[in-house]
Design an enzyme around this catalytic site. Structure first.
Site, PDB file in Angstrom:
ATOM      1  N   ASN A  31      50.115  54.231  23.969  1.00 15.05           N
ATOM      2  CA  ASN A  31      51.269  53.664  23.584  1.00 15.05           C
ATOM      3  C   ASN A  31      52.325  54.416  22.814  1.00 15.05           C
ATOM      4  O   ASN A  31      52.394  54.294  22.152  1.00 15.05           O
ATOM      5  CB  ASN A  31      51.516  51.438  23.687  1.00 15.05           C
ATOM      6  CG  ASN A  31      53.455  51.748  23.246  1.00 15.05           C
ATOM      7  OD1 ASN A  31      53.755  52.116  23.892  1.00 15.05           O
ATOM      8  ND2 ASN A  31      53.181  50.482  23.326  1.00 15.05           N
ATOM      9  N   SER A  75      56.742  42.076  34.685  1.00 15.07           N
ATOM     10  CA  SER A  75      58.299  40.719  34.596  1.00 15.07           C
ATOM     11  C   SER A  75      57.932  39.816  36.073  1.00 15.07           C
ATOM     12  O   SER A  75      58.258  38.774  35.408  1.00 15.07           O
ATOM     13  CB  SER A  75      60.224  41.795  34.436  1.00 15.07           C
ATOM     14  OG  SER A  75      59.977  42.490  33.309  1.00 15.07           O
ATOM     15  N   ASN A 107      63.670  42.746  26.319  1.00 15.83           N
ATOM     16  CA  ASN A 107      62.791  42.215  24.411  1.00 15.83           C
ATOM     17  C   ASN A 107      62.949  43.513  23.692  1.00 15.83           C
ATOM     18  O   ASN A 107      62.512  44.689  23.909  1.00 15.83           O
ATOM     19  CB  ASN A 107      61.434  42.064  25.477  1.00 15.83           C
ATOM     20  CG  ASN A 107      60.616  42.569  25.622  1.00 15.83           C
ATOM     21  OD1 ASN A 107      59.666  42.997  23.999  1.00 15.83           O
ATOM     22  ND2 ASN A 107      60.889  43.809  26.764  1.00 15.83           N
ATOM     23  N   GLY A 146      59.959  47.090  37.750  1.00 15.11           N
ATOM     24  CA  GLY A 146      60.288  46.683  38.045  1.00 15.11           C
ATOM     25  C   GLY A 146      59.924  46.419  39.627  1.00 15.11           C
ATOM     26  O   GLY A 146      59.925  46.021  40.661  1.00 15.11           O
ATOM     27  N   THR A 163      59.021  50.472  29.156  1.00 15.95           N
ATOM     28  CA  THR A 163      61.096  50.117  29.196  1.00 15.95           C
ATOM     29  C   THR A 163      62.102  51.025  29.303  1.00 15.95           C
ATOM     30  O   THR A 163      61.876  52.012  28.108  1.00 15.95           O
ATOM     31  CB  THR A 163      61.077  48.376  28.183  1.00 15.95           C
ATOM     32  OG1 THR A 163      60.570  49.214  26.960  1.00 15.95           O
ATOM     33  CG2 THR A 163      60.600  47.527  29.250  1.00 15.95           C
ATOM     34  N   CYS A 198      57.306  52.513  23.466  1.00 11.50           N
ATOM     35  CA  CYS A 198      57.693  51.455  23.311  1.00 11.50           C
ATOM     36  C   CYS A 198      58.448  51.523  23.075  1.00 11.50           C
ATOM     37  O   CYS A 198      58.735  53.027  21.778  1.00 11.50           O
ATOM     38  CB  CYS A 198      56.610  50.959  22.159  1.00 11.50           C
ATOM     39  SG  CYS A 198      57.960  49.177  21.398  1.00 11.50           S
TER      40      CYS A 198
END
Length: 301
Positions: free
Chosen positions: A124, A263, A69, A241, A190, A127
């Site tokens: 964060n 996810s 994404n 995951g 990610t 990202c």
């Protein structure tokens, strides 16, 4: 006491699984639903200073082993997010995730999240697809330390720092966060990724690059937590995951006090939390673990 009860520093969780930032955490109603589905806490979507549209479509696609994404951190901005936090916080632990472009923005965002009764704030710094935010800040140890230190000086709630796997100096960055006063490290975000459409001969995502999540990244996340367990003394939260009790157990045994699921909420539904809780508790009973604490870091022994 429930065998599943755990704590990330001062944040006590009746159940060890949290909703990772960016999935079913945009509205108060969706956050409440996640808590009622068996999550021990919900991490809000990453909120910035101003309303943001994010990247143009296509910004999301499935791949073998996961999802890619490039949403671009869309959101209503911190002022409008007050309503969602006010709706959700009476029902349980809400961690406020924030994404700033500099230390000053992170401070203002964290102060607001504290005002909105977040149980902790997650910075964060990881990202991979938002220009001027996230990973671009989170791969510089000095910058990480200064941002964390500034936020710690401005709020009383715990400060968690979410780190990127897209660096060869992850341990140094984690130490920098700890030196800045971080109360916990969240790893990983990610992996920077890309999908190309052969038919069109060009990148599939409008942003070209995105972030890979899902089962394919789990071994990377487990390795990151295992490495960091030997480096920092503050609590670790594992993410990447996780879709079943085995995945969760791997992260805990690598050194995580708690874990986040992202996810799998999309692919398996909110029921993933109650299933993981039930199966993890059964495993603990079968193998003689009286608590999550008994399991943390056992892979190092």
């Amino acid at each position: 006491m429930s065998a599943l009860k755990t704590a990330v520093g001062n944040v006590v969780l009746e159940k060890p699984g949290m909703v990772a930032s960016g999935i079913m955490d945009e509205t108060g109603a969706s956050m409440v639903r996640m808590l009622q589905s068996g999550a021990g806490a919900v991490v809000s979507k990453s909120i910035g200073m101003e309303p943001k549209a994010g990247h143009l479509n296509p910004c999301f696609t499935e791949v073998t082993g996961g999802l890619v994404n490039a949403m671009g951190l869309p959101g209503p901005g911190i002022e409008l997010f007050r309503e969602e936090m006010e709706e959700a916080t009476p029902y349980g632990n809400i961690v406020g995730s924030v994404a700033g472009g500099n230390a000053d923005e992170f401070v203002k965002l964290a102060v607001k999240m504290e005002e909105y009764k977040a149980c902790a704030v997650e910075l964060n710094l990881s990202c991979p697809h938002a220009k001027g935010h996230g990973m671009e800040l989170g791969t510089d140890p000095e910058l990480v330390k200064s941002i964390v230190s500034a936020v710690k000086g401005a709020v009383k709630i715990p400060v968690w720092v979410k780190l990127t796997p897209n660096t060869h100096i992850l341990p140094q960055i984690a130490l920098a966060a700890q030196d800045g006063g971080a109360d916990a490290i969240v790893a990983i975000n990610t992996l920077k990724a890309m999908v190309i459409s052969p038919e069109f001969g060009k990148p599939f995502l409008s942003n070209k690059f995105g972030g890979l999540s899902g089962p394919a990244v789990k071994p990377v996340g487990v390795r990151a937590i295992y490495d960091l367990y030997n480096v920092v003394s503050i609590p670790l939260v594992g993410v990447g995951g996780i879709s079943n009790w085995r995945d969760a157990a791997e992260y805990i045994m690598a050194g995580a006090q708690a874990f986040q699921i992202g996810s799998a909420v999309l692919t398996d539904g909110p029921e993933v939390f109650s299933k993981v809780n039930q199966d993890l508790e059964q495993f603990m009973k079968d193998y003689g673990y009286g608590s999550i604490k008994d399991m943390v870091g056992v892979a190092h022994e």
